[in-house]
Design an enzyme around this catalytic site. Structure first.
Site, mmCIF file in Angstrom:
data_model
loop_
_atom_site.group_PDB
_atom_site.id
_atom_site.type_symbol
_atom_site.label_atom_id
_atom_site.label_comp_id
_atom_site.label_asym_id
_atom_site.label_seq_id
_atom_site.Cartn_x
_atom_site.Cartn_y
_atom_site.Cartn_z
ATOM 1 N N CYS A 128 -21.580 -1.674 22.954
ATOM 2 C CA CYS A 128 -20.715 -0.572 22.497
ATOM 3 C C CYS A 128 -21.451 0.736 22.301
ATOM 4 O O CYS A 128 -20.868 1.810 22.478
ATOM 5 C CB CYS A 128 -19.906 -0.975 21.266
ATOM 6 S SG CYS A 128 -20.837 -1.092 19.745
ATOM 7 N N HIS A 141 -20.154 -0.497 14.784
ATOM 8 C CA HIS A 141 -19.216 0.011 15.762
ATOM 9 C C HIS A 141 -19.525 1.475 16.056
ATOM 10 O O HIS A 141 -19.852 2.240 15.151
ATOM 11 C CB HIS A 141 -17.792 -0.151 15.238
ATOM 12 C CG HIS A 141 -16.777 0.069 16.297
ATOM 13 N ND1 HIS A 141 -16.861 -0.526 17.520
ATOM 14 C CD2 HIS A 141 -15.688 0.844 16.332
ATOM 15 C CE1 HIS A 141 -15.847 -0.137 18.259
ATOM 16 N NE2 HIS A 141 -15.126 0.700 17.576
#
Lengths: 319, 389
Positions: free
Chosen positions: A91, A167
């Site tokens: 990510c 994240h």
């Protein structure tokens, strides 16, 4: 099945050289230690901001399907580069590419990434995400910055909602609108109008609102601005001190990246031998004392850790 | 089928209704056995009703390609369906090459003190791990492994009503394969994970001298070892718990307050030796006062040693101290400690040319030492090497 992706640190030096190794020119990252529009403006031109946060559990979506802030812009997903996130460990790189591949007018992204963008231009978001996770080039460069050691094989780990998951989200102005690009969301999220020049001022309140969504003592976050290589400006305005400082910074980053890639087994063995030799020279008690001291430290830390797990301690916020 | 089974334990099949998520798993009450055997170098995973003989044609007999399948506890916590009617200890056999799955439930007596029928005891998990390891194509000394969870320091879970008859380990699974050093004593090659690592080293240079290439061998060795452990999620934690005492860690033994003084008192030869274990590019980076910071590739050995020679003693010390203080070095000490605790001692000691007691294996066994004991054995081994010099 695509190969594995290891985790990489969210560090300006890692990201800068990651892009460098992908063939991108004149781009670097700077860490933002405060949500300060003035500071961000000083780093202009600013291409985007990567927001990294670590939050204990997944956030529940709104029951009516709207995003918590801003609006979903499904049409935009066709006209800009937006990829669904398929692999947790990828990510960070995905966030970087979300900004980069939407700026290929302003940035020289290099032939390989240009090819990648063209290759995926007809695809819907999920397929772009797949293409990214299957790209050997991107994966290999990403993995070359993987966290230190060869001992921990993280490629098998998949994220679940219960993990302490990192994240990454990217914020960048495209076609006059400030977008939030999050691979776990169904579409890009629009946060109102913003020109390229206005971006530093416009993005700060959006980030602030984002951070406020979480209890203050539970979130750890990191902000990295993707900007033009600061040495370019230093040369433009003839600021030799600034140029020197930036070169120095680059060398430090290269040093750290070289250490990150390095396998320390042999070196650790030699250092251990060296320390033991010294202790033995000092006398038999010195060796015993050294071991006992270390055992005490380990025990203390284990006890502290147990205490933390039991109680509801506040987790300090990383700067 | 003529080969004797490697392991046999009581287990039943389950029916799976995949028409809706979450899948409905219904156990079949028929008493049965899961058993495994090896024939023509292929591992077979089988199930039969207890009333049927082993070579009955109706028995499930799957030929397994190494590392294609995994045998794992099935976590049903993510679904809303509580298991009913079974004792709840479900394992799933799953394949990389297809999406088919087989579910089984353990039919041995559940061991939870609180009566929770879904609790996997250490022995249950160990059985699962053994099966999983066998599925990867590796040899396991089943009786050794089972012995580890019997009466060994596992706390108060030993009120087994069940006798061990429900699990039969039929000796060393690799008897037919390795001629090797023969015998089934402590040095038996069966189930010796260490051998995997040694094999991987054959092609390479001898451990650890040439700048940049030696330590890579050590990493390969360790990585191969870790790959051989892959599969059961519970394995690393279990081995660590079995270690008992914690001893200490490499980061606690080698903080910069301890290591920096070593640099100050090091001889020129020692400094050069230490530098040879670092990536050559950092020597160039430290040295360069030029503004050229093009992508750095690692210099070859010749230019690396030339660079080392060009550095002054002070510069060498500064570089070494900088590395010793770096977060990257400390993280790697942490990972190295974990690898040793998780059974990597034989491979790591071997790669470093350090002799450790019993070759890094449990006394009287062929399983690597784990936990704090392994770290202690490692440090003692290094100490011996130093003393013998």
């Amino acid at each position: 099945m695509s190969g594995g992706w290891n985790t990489i640190e969210s560090d300006a030096g890692v990201f800068t050289f990651l892009l460098d190794n992908l063939g991108v020119e004149d781009v670097q990252f700077e860490e933002l230690i405060a949500l300060d529009a003035d500071y961000l403006r000083q780093l202009s031109p600013v291409y985007g901001v990567i927001f990294l946060f670590k939050y204990p559990t997944g956030e529940k979506a709104n029951s009516d399907g709207t995003p918590k802030d801003g609006q979903y812009d499904y049409a935009a997903a066709e006209n800009l580069f937006f990829a669904a996130q398929t692999i947790q460990n990828a990510c960070g790189t995905q966030a970087l590419l979300s900004v980069l591949l939407n700026k290929d007018g302003e940035i020289n992204v290099g032939s390989q990434l240009r090819d990648f963008k063209e290759f995926t231009s007809g695809f819907p978001a999920e397929f772009r995400g797949e293409a990214l996770s299957n790209s050997e080039l991107i994966r290999d460069v990403h993995n070359s910055f993987a966290k230190s050691s060869p001992f921990v094989d993280e490629t098998q780990r998949t994220a679940t909602d219960d993990d302490d998951v990192y994240h990454f989200i990217a914020y960048t102005p495209i076609n006059g609108i400030l977008y939030e690009l999050d691979g776990l969301q169904p579409a890009p999220i629009a946060h109102g109008a913003s020109t390229f020049e206005e971006f530093p001022e416009k993005v700060i309140p959006v980030l602030q609102r984002r951070i406020e969504r979480y209890p203050a003592n539970e979130i750890r976050f990191n902000l990295l601005a993707m900007v033009r290589d600061l040495r370019v400006r230093a040369r433009e305005i003839g600021d030799h001190e600034m140029l020197f400082r930036e070169e120095q910074k680059r060398r430090e980053w290269q040093f750290e990246n070289a250490l990150r890639r390095h396998n320390f087994v042999g070196f650790a063995g030699e250092i251990l031998k060296g320390v033991i030799a010294e202790k033995l020279k000092e006398g038999p008690d010195a060796y015993k004392l050294w071991i006992e001291d270390a055992k005490k430290k380990t025990k203390l830390r284990a006890e502290e850790h147990k205490k933390k797990q039991g109680g509801d301690e506040d987790v300090e916020m990383a700067a | 089928m003529s080969a004797p089974p490697i392991i046999t334990f009581k287990a039943g099949r389950c029916d799976v209704d995949q028409s809706n998520r979450p899948w409905k798993i219904t156990p079949d009450p028929t008493p049965g056995y899961i058993y495994m055997y090896s024939e023509d170098d292929m591992t077979h995973f089988c199930w039969r009703e207890r009333s049927k003989p082993m070579n009955d044609e109706e028995n499930l007999d799957l030929i397994m390609f190494p590392s294609d399948a995994h045998f794992e506890p099935y976590e049903y916590k993510t679904s809303n369906q509580p298991t009913s009617k079974t004792n709840g200890r479900i394992f799933v056999l799953k394949f990389s090459s297809s999406s088919s799955r087989h579910f089984f439930w353990m039919q041995s007596k559940p061991q939870a003190r609180n009566g929770d029928p879904s609790w996997f005891s250490p022995r249950d998990l160990k059985i699962g791990q053994i099966v999983d390891t066998l599925l990867q194509g590796e040899a396991v000394n089943v009786s050794e492994e089972i012995a580890q969870v019997r009466g060994g320091g596992n706390g108060g879970n030993d009120d087994e009503d069940e006798t061990m008859e429900d699990v039969e380990g039929h000796g060393d699974s690799s008897e037919h394969h390795r001629g090797g050093s023969g015998g089934a004593g402590p040095d038996a090659t069966g189930g010796d994970v260490r051998e995997e690592g040694a094999g991987a080293r054959e092609g390479g240079a001898d451990g650890g001298r040439a700048a940049g290439s030696g330590p890579t061998d050590a990493a390969t060795v360790v990585q191969n070892f870790l790959n051989s452990l892959k599969g059961g999620q519970g394995i690393p934690t279990q081995q660590m718990q079995q270690g008992g005492q914690i001893f200490t860690t490499l980061p606690n033994l080698l903080p910069s307050s301890t290591t920096i003084p070593i640099i100050d008192s090091a001889s020129p030869a020692q400094l050069n030796n230490l530098l040879s274990y670092l990536p050559p590019s950092i020597l160039l980076i430290s040295q360069s006062s030029s503004t050229s910071t093009e992508r750095m590739t690692e210099p070859n050995a010749a230019s690396a040693s030339a660079t080392i020679e060009a550095l002054s003693s002070d510069e060498k010390k500064a570089i070494l101290k900088r590395v010793l203080r770096s977060p990257q070095f400390h993280q790697s000490l942490g990972s190295l400690t974990m690898a040793i605790r998780d059974g990597g001692l034989p491979s790591i000691a071997d790669a470093l040319g350090v002799k450790v007691q019993n070759g890094g294996l449990v006394r009287g066994g062929s399983v690597p030492l784990g936990g704090g004991e392994a770290v202690e054995a490692f440090v003692e081994g290094v100490k011996k090497s130093v003393e013998e010099k």
